[in-house]
Design a protein around this motif. Structure first.
Motif, PDB file in Angstrom:
ATOM      1  N   GLY A  84      -8.225   0.082   2.917  1.00 14.69           N
ATOM      2  CA  GLY A  84      -7.307   1.063   3.517  1.00 14.69           C
ATOM      3  C   GLY A  84      -7.345   2.181   2.507  1.00 14.69           C
ATOM      4  N   SER A  85      -6.889   3.217   2.781  1.00  9.13           N
ATOM      5  CA  SER A  85      -6.777   4.677   1.693  1.00  9.13           C
ATOM      6  C   SER A  85      -5.625   4.049   0.810  1.00  9.13           C
ATOM      7  CB  SER A  85      -6.429   5.810   2.404  1.00  9.13           C
ATOM      8  OG  SER A  85      -5.286   5.960   3.366  1.00  9.13           O
ATOM      9  N   ASP A  86      -4.775   3.194   0.941  1.00 11.67           N
ATOM     10  CA  ASP A  86      -3.962   2.834  -0.075  1.00 11.67           C
ATOM     11  C   ASP A  86      -4.885   2.333  -1.334  1.00 11.67           C
ATOM     12  OD1 ASP A  86      -1.854   3.206   1.519  1.00 11.67           O
ATOM     13  OD2 ASP A  86      -1.281   0.977   1.737  1.00 11.67           O
ATOM     14  N   PHE A 110       4.122  10.374   0.546  1.00 11.45           N
ATOM     15  CA  PHE A 110       3.827   9.047   1.031  1.00 11.45           C
ATOM     16  C   PHE A 110       4.110   8.532  -0.145  1.00 11.45           C
ATOM     17  CE2 PHE A 110       0.123   6.264   1.295  1.00 11.45           C
ATOM     18  CZ  PHE A 110       0.752   5.284   2.236  1.00 11.45           C
ATOM     19  N   TYR A 113       1.665   7.121  -3.602  1.00 11.46           N
ATOM     20  CA  TYR A 113       1.449   7.857  -4.614  1.00 11.46           C
ATOM     21  C   TYR A 113       2.219   7.649  -5.863  1.00 11.46           C
ATOM     22  CZ  TYR A 113      -0.344  10.737  -1.121  1.00 11.46           C
ATOM     23  OH  TYR A 113      -1.092  11.314   0.070  1.00 11.46           O
ATOM     24  N   ASN A 158       2.826  13.655   4.669  1.00 16.47           N
ATOM     25  CA  ASN A 158       3.676  12.618   5.290  1.00 16.47           C
ATOM     26  C   ASN A 158       5.137  12.448   4.530  1.00 16.47           C
ATOM     27  OD1 ASN A 158       4.864  10.333   6.433  1.00 16.47           O
ATOM     28  ND2 ASN A 158       3.452   8.913   5.649  1.00 16.47           N
ATOM     29  N   ASP A 184      -5.378  13.673   0.392  1.00 11.39           N
ATOM     30  CA  ASP A 184      -5.235  12.701   1.139  1.00 11.39           C
ATOM     31  C   ASP A 184      -5.188  13.609   2.645  1.00 11.39           C
ATOM     32  OD1 ASP A 184      -4.497  10.838   2.673  1.00 11.39           O
ATOM     33  OD2 ASP A 184      -2.845  10.172   1.406  1.00 11.39           O
ATOM     34  N   CYS A 186      -5.362  11.717   5.413  1.00  5.31           N
ATOM     35  CA  CYS A 186      -5.069  10.661   6.262  1.00  5.31           C
ATOM     36  C   CYS A 186      -5.205  10.997   7.885  1.00  5.31           C
ATOM     37  CB  CYS A 186      -3.799  10.100   5.786  1.00  5.31           C
ATOM     38  SG  CYS A 186      -3.022   8.612   6.576  1.00  5.31           S
ATOM     39  N   TYR A 187      -4.746  12.497   8.046  1.00  5.07           N
ATOM     40  CA  TYR A 187      -4.493  12.650   9.324  1.00  5.07           C
ATOM     41  C   TYR A 187      -5.348  13.523   9.694  1.00  5.07           C
ATOM     42  CZ  TYR A 187      -0.160  10.028   8.661  1.00  5.07           C
ATOM     43  OH  TYR A 187       0.654   9.048   8.315  1.00  5.07           O
ATOM     44  N   THR A 210      -8.833   7.835   6.340  1.00  8.16           N
ATOM     45  CA  THR A 210      -8.564   6.272   6.740  1.00  8.16           C
ATOM     46  C   THR A 210      -8.936   6.001   8.032  1.00  8.16           C
ATOM     47  OG1 THR A 210      -6.699   4.702   6.940  1.00  8.16           O
ATOM     48  CG2 THR A 210      -6.146   6.720   7.708  1.00  8.16           C
ATOM     49  N   SER A 212      -7.029   4.006   9.647  1.00  6.75           N
ATOM     50  CA  SER A 212      -5.594   3.189  10.177  1.00  6.75           C
ATOM     51  C   SER A 212      -4.992   4.189  11.468  1.00  6.75           C
ATOM     52  CB  SER A 212      -4.664   2.978   9.282  1.00  6.75           C
ATOM     53  OG  SER A 212      -5.221   2.175   8.175  1.00  6.75           O
ATOM     54  N   LYS A 213      -5.122   5.568  11.206  1.00  6.94           N
ATOM     55  CA  LYS A 213      -4.283   6.228  12.147  1.00  6.94           C
ATOM     56  C   LYS A 213      -4.917   6.476  13.323  1.00  6.94           C
ATOM     57  CE  LYS A 213      -1.148   6.084   8.682  1.00  6.94           C
ATOM     58  NZ  LYS A 213       0.054   5.504   8.746  1.00  6.94           N
ATOM     59  N   ARG A 221      -7.700  -2.683   7.695  1.00  8.02           N
ATOM     60  CA  ARG A 221      -7.481  -2.100   6.395  1.00  8.02           C
ATOM     61  C   ARG A 221      -8.959  -1.644   6.086  1.00  8.02           C
ATOM     62  NH1 ARG A 221      -4.215  -0.264   6.216  1.00  8.02           N
ATOM     63  NH2 ARG A 221      -3.883  -0.342   3.809  1.00  8.02           N
TER      64      ARG A 221
HETATM   65  C1  LIG Z   1      -0.412  10.292   3.720  1.00 10.88           C
HETATM   66  C2  LIG Z   1      -0.935   8.752   3.960  1.00 10.88           C
HETATM   67  N1  LIG Z   1      -1.733   8.376   3.133  1.00 10.88           N
HETATM   68  C3  LIG Z   1      -2.185   7.304   3.163  1.00 10.88           C
HETATM   69  C4  LIG Z   1      -1.620   6.216   4.215  1.00 10.88           C
HETATM   70  C5  LIG Z   1      -2.080   4.673   4.093  1.00 10.88           C
HETATM   71  O1  LIG Z   1      -3.268   4.818   5.003  1.00 10.88           O
HETATM   72  P1  LIG Z   1      -4.294   3.224   4.974  1.00 10.88           P
HETATM   73  O2  LIG Z   1      -3.596   2.279   6.125  1.00 10.88           O
HETATM   74  O3  LIG Z   1      -5.438   3.790   5.018  1.00 10.88           O
HETATM   75  O4  LIG Z   1      -3.714   2.485   3.696  1.00 10.88           O
HETATM   76  C6  LIG Z   1      -0.587   6.548   4.905  1.00 10.88           C
HETATM   77  C7  LIG Z   1       0.116   5.891   5.968  1.00 10.88           C
HETATM   78  O5  LIG Z   1       1.141   5.941   6.353  1.00 10.88           O
HETATM   79  C8  LIG Z   1      -0.415   7.885   4.940  1.00 10.88           C
HETATM   80  O6  LIG Z   1       0.699   8.503   5.552  1.00 10.88           O
END
Ligand SMILES: Cc1ncc(COP(=O)(O)O)c(C=O)c1O
Length: 355
Positions: A84-86, A110, A113, A158, A184, A186-187, A210, A212-213, A221
């Motif tokens: 995951g990017s987490d 988010f 961080y 986010n 990041d 992510c989107y 990621t 994930s989205k 993950r």
């Molecule tokens: C800005 C941002 N970065 C990272 C993530 C986490 O994504 P991942 O599921 O890849 O850990 C999210 C999830 O809501 C997010 O909104």
């Protein structure tokens, strides 16, 4: 006797409100996930892998970096997959900072961080986003000091959906050559915004993305970090050799081989659902943040009533406070049909609250 570091004991866990979420009973518009299931080729690939008798082997990633690099338009040596990017966010902050260093995190943003910065015992500076001005560029530039080691920016952000221009990112990268600038993305697939093409130019630029989205497999993950070769090599010293599970790799291979399903969904969300919800909010006089992502943060006066009506209709959204403590509803955009139902429930709740 507590043997962990004092500040770790003093922290609180990041616990997103996951309890009771059920895609069979709910329309899930609360976590910015994709609202349709994975495609048949992804399911087939996962089932085939599980049935193939290979689960007893440690993961082996093969040419996945190359596949992902091709998708992102960078070189394989500029990519590292993560759990995951987490995990990417955690590794980047851990690798950049020591206790007492300074992190700049424009807020609200988010939660990970902050969480990762607190784990490292950093001083956090939080210039605030505003609905009117968007990203606090001046605040970030003014906050940069010799102690700044990391600047975390979600682009788009986010919960607000706010994006910042490439010019603004270049200004920050140039103003803080001694700090890691985490962008990041992510989107990315929704916004189309990226600075991936700059990784050779700016050694302090580190990007996370990621699957994930948009790609719809948060349960598997898998995320990625994109940066210059030297940074990726350093981060690989920190990431474990098996941190990403094999099913994630299998799923992503199949998804990337069948991109139309995902592309069609992105088109529907961004060109149909998003304008429809924006038009409704404008017509109902509900303030909302301009968004470049698959969610909109809106501030109806009757937010509690609307949220209750949505829950009663089986639609989950996410209440989130802004910097003034005002509660807005962050609403994930789904299919056109899901958005139509969402709007009709909101409309009815509004009518009842006015009556
Ligand atoms: C800005 C941002 N970065 C990272 C993530 C986490 O994504 P991942 O599921 O890849 O850990 C999210 C999830 O809501 C997010 O909104």
């Amino acid at each position: 006797m507590a043997t962990f570091k004092k500040h770790i004991h003093a922290m609180t866990a990041y616990k997103p409100p996951l309890d009771g979420r059920d895609p069979q009973r709910h329309t899930l518009l609360d976590f910015n996930e994709r609202t349709i299931p994975v495609s048949q080729p992804v399911i087939d690939a996962l089932v085939e892998y599980v049935q193939s008798g290979r689960l007893q082997m440690y993961p082996a990633y093969g040419d996945i970096d190359q596949l992902i690099a091709d998708y992102c338009g960078v070189k394989a040596e500029q990519v590292m997959i993560t759990n995951g990017s987490d995990q990417g966010i955690d590794l980047i902050i851990r690798s950049s900072c020591e206790a007492g260093d300074q992190a700049i995190i424009p807020s609200p943003s988010f939660a990970m961080y902050h969480q990762c910065a607190k784990i490292e015992n950093l001083d956090i500076i939080e210039p605030t986003y505003t609905r009117e001005e968007g990203f606090p560029l001046q605040g970030v530039l003014e906050a940069i000091s010799p102690k700044t080691r990391v600047i975390c920016i979600a682009n788009p952000n986010n919960p607000s959906g706010t994006s910042l221009s490439r010019e603004a990112i270049a200004q920050i990268l140039t103003a803080a050559p001694h700090a890691t600038v985490l962008i990041d993305e992510c989107y990315f697939e929704y916004s189309g915004l990226t600075v991936c093409d700059w990784v050779d130019q700016y050694p302090n630029l580190v990007i996370t993305r990621t699957f994930s989205k948009t790609w719809g497999v948060p349960a598997l993950r898998i995320g990625l970090v994109i940066s210059c070769k030297a940074n990726i090599q350093a981060l690989l010293n920190v990431r474990g050799p098996y941190d990403i599970n094999q099913l994630a790799i299998v799923g992503i291979r199949a998804a990337l081989a069948n991109p139309e399903y995902t592309q069609q969904y992105v088109r529907e969300v961004m060109t149909q659902s998003k304008p429809m919800l924006e038009a409704f909010l404008a017509s109902a006089d509900i303030p909302f943040w301009p968004s470049d992502a698959n969610y909109i943060w809106c501030f109806p006066k009757a937010h509690e009533r609307i949220n209750q009506a949505l829950i009663a209709a089986g639609i989950l959204v996410r209440p989130k406070a802004d910097a003034n403590g005002d509660i807005g509803l962050r609403v994930t955009l789904g299919t056109l049909e899901q958005t139509q139902v969402l709007i009709s429930v909101m409309q009815q709740a509004l009518t009842e609250s006015e009556g």
